[in-house]
Design an enzyme around this catalytic site. Structure first.
Site, PDB file in Angstrom:
ATOM      1  N   SER A  43      96.072  45.800  67.960  1.00 11.24           N
ATOM      2  CA  SER A  43      96.054  46.696  66.763  1.00 11.24           C
ATOM      3  C   SER A  43      94.803  46.474  65.707  1.00 11.24           C
ATOM      4  CB  SER A  43      97.285  46.434  66.155  1.00 11.24           C
ATOM      5  OG  SER A  43      97.712  45.164  65.794  1.00 11.24           O
ATOM      6  N   HIS A 246      98.446  44.694  58.115  1.00 10.52           N
ATOM      7  CA  HIS A 246      97.244  45.247  58.882  1.00 10.52           C
ATOM      8  C   HIS A 246      96.452  45.779  57.899  1.00 10.52           C
ATOM      9  CE1 HIS A 246      99.784  45.391  62.499  1.00 10.52           C
ATOM     10  NE2 HIS A 246      98.760  45.291  63.344  1.00 10.52           N
TER      11      HIS A 246
END
Length: 265
Positions: A43, A246
């Site tokens: 990711s 993230h």
């Protein structure tokens, strides 16, 4: 013809240069390097956190560092099989098929999901201090004992499929600043041990990359001062379930992209 000896000498020089370089450079021109770039990984490569995403199910964003670098460097070709949630086995079984002998550049972030990144973050965000400590210690143990072999196998698979490519392994940033962050934030202790775990993971990844003859790009210095709890964070907190912990679009543009630029220029 008074200039014939000079012409013969120049011709001989061109012949020598052609045999050495395989090309003749005409004055005033330059050969553009062929760059066939493939971006592998999880990711943190696919761009989770940056959005918007394609329809692949891998949460790929054109705001991730890989497409940004490809666009800025006018690459000859660009392939982007990186996929959110990927582990080392996914790279080997599903992503390296995008490589070939014509590939000249490969980038990758991988290893965080193997070490249980998502579960550790969930435990520390919502669990007790002791459960967080145990989860972090288990992840650190995995990173130092089991992960090295998985990384070695992954880098070997990349080398096997793309023997002519330069391999650049990008690391993960520390996620947190450890200053006061409000009553409902993770404690300073939890944030500190999570950052320490990030350092352990970075050390393992850097060592295995070096052993594979790859270049390691350390992202931690670029994210310093921009973790969760910073005044200008480039890491998402729990505001988005999938995107939590993230980088946001700024994190990819101003954190990951400069780290990649630093080792490619």
């Amino acid at each position: 013809m008074p200039h014939r000896p000079l012409a013969r000498a120049l011709g001989a020089l061109v012949a020598v240069l052609t045999s050495v370089t395989g090309a003749v450079l005409v004055p005033g021109t330059a050969q553009a390097a062929t760059v066939n770039y493939v971006a592998l990984g999880d990711s943190y490569s696919s761009g989770v956190g940056a959005g918007p995403y394609d329809l692949s199910g891998c949460l790929r964003s054109q705001k991730s560092y890989a497409p940004l670098w490809a666009a800025a460097n006018a690459v000859t070709s660009f392939r982007f099989p990186a996929c959110g949630g990927a582990v080392t086995a996914d790279v080997i079984n599903e992503q390296v098929s995008s490589l070939s002998t014509s590939t000249t550049l490969v980038t990758i972030t991988i290893g965080g999901n193997d070490a249980g990144f998502a579960d550790v973050m969930t435990t520390c965000r919502f669990g007790s201090t002791s459960s967080c400590t145990n989860a972090v210690n288990n992840a650190k143990s995995f990173a130092t004992t089991t992960l090295p072999g998985r990384l070695d196998a992954t880098y070997a698979a990349i080398r096997n499929r793309a023997p002519n490519a330069r391999l650049i392994v990008l690391g993960y940033p520390r996620l947190f600043e450890t200053t006061y962050c409000g009553l409902f934030a993770m404690s300073t202790y939890k944030r500190t041990i999570l950052n320490e775990a990030a350092d352990v993971l970075a050390g393992v990844i850097a060592a295995r990359a070096a052993a594979a003859g790859a270049t390691f790009a350390d992202t931690r210095p670029y994210f310093a001062g921009h973790g969760v709890c910073a005044s200008d964070p480039w890491i998402r907190d729990v505001t988005g379930v999938i995107e939590a912990y993230h980088p946001d679009a700024d994190g990819y543009r101003y954190g990951y992209l400069p780290a990649l630029n630093a080792v490619t220029r």
